[in-house]
Design an enzyme around this catalytic site. Structure first.
Site, PDB file in Angstrom:
ATOM      1  CG  ASN A   6      -1.891   1.002   1.193  1.00  0.00           C
ATOM      2  OD1 ASN A   6      -1.550   2.106   0.922  1.00  0.00           O
ATOM      3  ND2 ASN A   6      -3.008   0.847   1.642  1.00  0.00           N
ATOM      4  CG  HIS A   9       1.418   6.254   4.650  1.00  0.00           C
ATOM      5  ND1 HIS A   9       0.205   6.974   4.945  1.00  0.00           N
ATOM      6  CD2 HIS A   9       1.225   4.991   5.253  1.00  0.00           C
ATOM      7  CE1 HIS A   9      -0.501   6.373   5.776  1.00  0.00           C
ATOM      8  NE2 HIS A   9      -0.263   5.161   5.987  1.00  0.00           N
ATOM      9  NE  ARG A  17       7.861  21.473   2.650  1.00  0.00           N
ATOM     10  CZ  ARG A  17       8.968  21.837   2.685  1.00  0.00           C
ATOM     11  NH1 ARG A  17       9.590  22.451   1.427  1.00  0.00           N
ATOM     12  NH2 ARG A  17       9.349  21.804   3.687  1.00  0.00           N
ATOM     13  CG  HIS A  42      -7.917   4.269   0.948  1.00  0.00           C
ATOM     14  ND1 HIS A  42      -8.132   3.899   2.281  1.00  0.00           N
ATOM     15  CD2 HIS A  42      -9.337   4.640   0.350  1.00  0.00           C
ATOM     16  CE1 HIS A  42      -9.607   4.494   2.659  1.00  0.00           C
ATOM     17  NE2 HIS A  42     -10.179   4.554   1.356  1.00  0.00           N
ATOM     18  NE  ARG A  44      -9.378   8.669   4.292  1.00  0.00           N
ATOM     19  CZ  ARG A  44      -9.691   7.718   5.323  1.00  0.00           C
ATOM     20  NH1 ARG A  44      -8.995   6.744   5.332  1.00  0.00           N
ATOM     21  NH2 ARG A  44     -10.482   8.031   6.055  1.00  0.00           N
ATOM     22  NE  ARG A  48      -7.221  11.243   5.607  1.00  0.00           N
ATOM     23  CZ  ARG A  48      -7.622  10.787   6.705  1.00  0.00           C
ATOM     24  NH1 ARG A  48      -6.898   9.990   7.239  1.00  0.00           N
ATOM     25  NH2 ARG A  48      -9.066  10.757   7.182  1.00  0.00           N
ATOM     26  CD  GLU A  69      -6.898  -0.140   0.952  1.00  0.00           C
ATOM     27  OE1 GLU A  69      -7.080   0.985   1.547  1.00  0.00           O
ATOM     28  OE2 GLU A  69      -6.108  -0.884   1.372  1.00  0.00           O
ATOM     29  CB  THR A  99      -5.633   4.355   9.245  1.00  0.00           C
ATOM     30  OG1 THR A  99      -5.602   3.428   8.406  1.00  0.00           O
ATOM     31  CG2 THR A  99      -5.447   3.702  10.853  1.00  0.00           C
ATOM     32  CB  THR A 100      -9.468   1.703   7.231  1.00  0.00           C
ATOM     33  OG1 THR A 100      -9.108   2.237   6.080  1.00  0.00           O
ATOM     34  CG2 THR A 100     -10.962   1.253   7.003  1.00  0.00           C
ATOM     35  CD  GLU A 150      -7.444  -6.132   2.733  1.00  0.00           C
ATOM     36  OE1 GLU A 150      -7.356  -5.936   1.541  1.00  0.00           O
ATOM     37  OE2 GLU A 150      -6.450  -5.549   3.505  1.00  0.00           O
ATOM     38  CG  HIS A 212      -5.775  -1.703   9.152  1.00  0.00           C
ATOM     39  ND1 HIS A 212      -5.193  -1.088  10.340  1.00  0.00           N
ATOM     40  CD2 HIS A 212      -6.345  -0.853   8.389  1.00  0.00           C
ATOM     41  CE1 HIS A 212      -5.705   0.042  10.206  1.00  0.00           C
ATOM     42  NE2 HIS A 212      -6.006   0.603   9.232  1.00  0.00           N
ATOM     43  N   GLY A 234       1.109  -1.466   4.295  1.00  0.00           N
ATOM     44  CA  GLY A 234       1.382  -0.068   3.982  1.00  0.00           C
ATOM     45  C   GLY A 234       2.271   0.616   4.954  1.00  0.00           C
TER      46      GLY A 234
HETATM   47  N1  PXP Z   1      -5.719  -3.102   3.782  1.00  0.00           N
HETATM   48  C1  PXP Z   1      -6.758  -2.071   4.080  1.00  0.00           C
HETATM   49  C2  PXP Z   1      -8.202  -2.486   3.374  1.00  0.00           C
HETATM   50  C3  PXP Z   1      -6.655  -0.809   4.424  1.00  0.00           C
HETATM   51  O1  PXP Z   1      -7.540   0.100   4.504  1.00  0.00           O
HETATM   52  C4  PXP Z   1      -5.470  -0.600   4.852  1.00  0.00           C
HETATM   53  C5  PXP Z   1      -5.249   1.115   5.243  1.00  0.00           C
HETATM   54  O2  PXP Z   1      -5.172   1.893   4.114  1.00  0.00           O
HETATM   55  C6  PXP Z   1      -4.204  -1.438   4.641  1.00  0.00           C
HETATM   56  C7  PXP Z   1      -4.828  -2.744   4.316  1.00  0.00           C
HETATM   57  C8  PXP Z   1      -2.955  -1.187   4.768  1.00  0.00           C
HETATM   58  O3  PXP Z   1      -2.632  -0.973   6.404  1.00  0.00           O
HETATM   59  P1  PXP Z   1      -1.472  -0.547   6.977  1.00  0.00           P
HETATM   60  O4  PXP Z   1      -1.286   0.710   6.223  1.00  0.00           O
HETATM   61  O5  PXP Z   1      -1.660  -0.344   8.234  1.00  0.00           O
HETATM   62  O6  PXP Z   1      -0.435  -1.632   6.596  1.00  0.00           O
END
Ligand code: PXP
Length: 260
Positions: A6, A9, A17, A42, A44, A48, A69, A99-100, A150, A212, A234
């Protein structure tokens, strides 16, 4: 077991910035070289980190399958049906969250969830549903024709942090009401729940991913669950890439996963 990286970030850092670097697109080749099997992003509602332009460029140029996502917001569904990623993972979205926070509740807003799934399927986009490890949610995912689920590993990850780090002694109060013995039992129960849910989901014909909060310390227990075919990770990988470089951070995670 496959690894989806993921890369949100990278865009979070860019947005800090509000200029044009670091560019998440630059990560794609590095992810592939390091052995990642999928790119996860993702889109969103508040944009963001990843924005519409990123999603388009990443889908058009990624040699790896792209898993986007998203929530069931009608405009987002519309945008993704046009851009056609390999797969979407429907997640709950709350604007205030960092976060989710939890899995999608398939019994809440069920008509809207069904409409979004049907639209994606009509557009030949695979659909995964990000849910908690609960039998009723898994059965509902199957009824809704999802290809994959998932499983949310956030509770497992937080329990693991509470037990194995100092985080619950700081401003991040994680399960401070429990002692170590209780936390160990809760962690054990959570792993068993994810394990049993995965076996049940596989039995009824669903493919299973998990993600996650997974990191280099806690990934192994989840990677041992044979029914899970993919992990989406991620924050921990991108955090480590600051010190090690992205390719090394991904390879280290791949090495850990393949030890299971
Ligand atoms: N899977 C899903 C469905 C998520 O929403 C996220 C966070 O965006 C992740 C995986 C990755 O999570 P993490 O950044 O905590 O590894």
């Amino acid at each position: 077991m496959k690894l989806g990286v993921n890369i949100d970030h990278i865009a979070t850092l860019r947005e800090a910035r509000q200029i044009n670097e670091p560019d998440p697109l630059q990560a794609i080749g590095i992810c592939k070289n390091a052995g990642a099997e999928q790119i996860t992003i993702h889109l969103r509602e508040d944009r963001r980190h990843i924005d519409d332009f990123d999603v388009r460029r990443i889908i058009e140029s990624s040699f790896l399958p792209v898993n986007v996502e998203c929530s069931i917001n009608e405009q987002i569904v519309e945008i993704l049906c046009k851009l056609k990623p390999h797969r979407v993972t429907i997640v709950p979205e709350n604007r205030e969250e960092v976060t989710t926070e939890g899995g999608l509740d398939l019994f809440k807003n069920s008509d809207r969830i069904k409409n979004a799934i049907d639209k994606f399927l009509e557009n030949d986009i695979l659909v995964s549903l990000f849910i908690d490890a609960e039998i009723s949610q898994i059965e509902e995912a199957k009824k809704l024709n999802a290809d994959m689920i998932e499983l949310h590993t956030g509770k497992y990850a937080n329990l693991s942090l509470a037990l194995n780090s100092n985080l619950n002694h700081t401003k991040h109060k994680l399960y401070t009401e429990f002692n170590r013995k209780e936390l160990s039992k809760m962690l054990e129960d959570e792993i068993k729940l994810i394990q049993d849910s995965s076996i049940f989901a596989k039995d009824i014909g669903l493919r299973i991913a998990a993600g996650h909060g997974l990191n280099y310390q806690n990934v192994l227990e989840i990677a041992k669950i044979k029914e899970i075919e993919e992990l989406n990770i991620g924050h921990s990988i991108i955090a480590n890439s600051i010190f090690l470089g992205l390719e090394r951070a991904i390879k280290d995670m791949k090495d850990l996963i393949s030890q299971s």
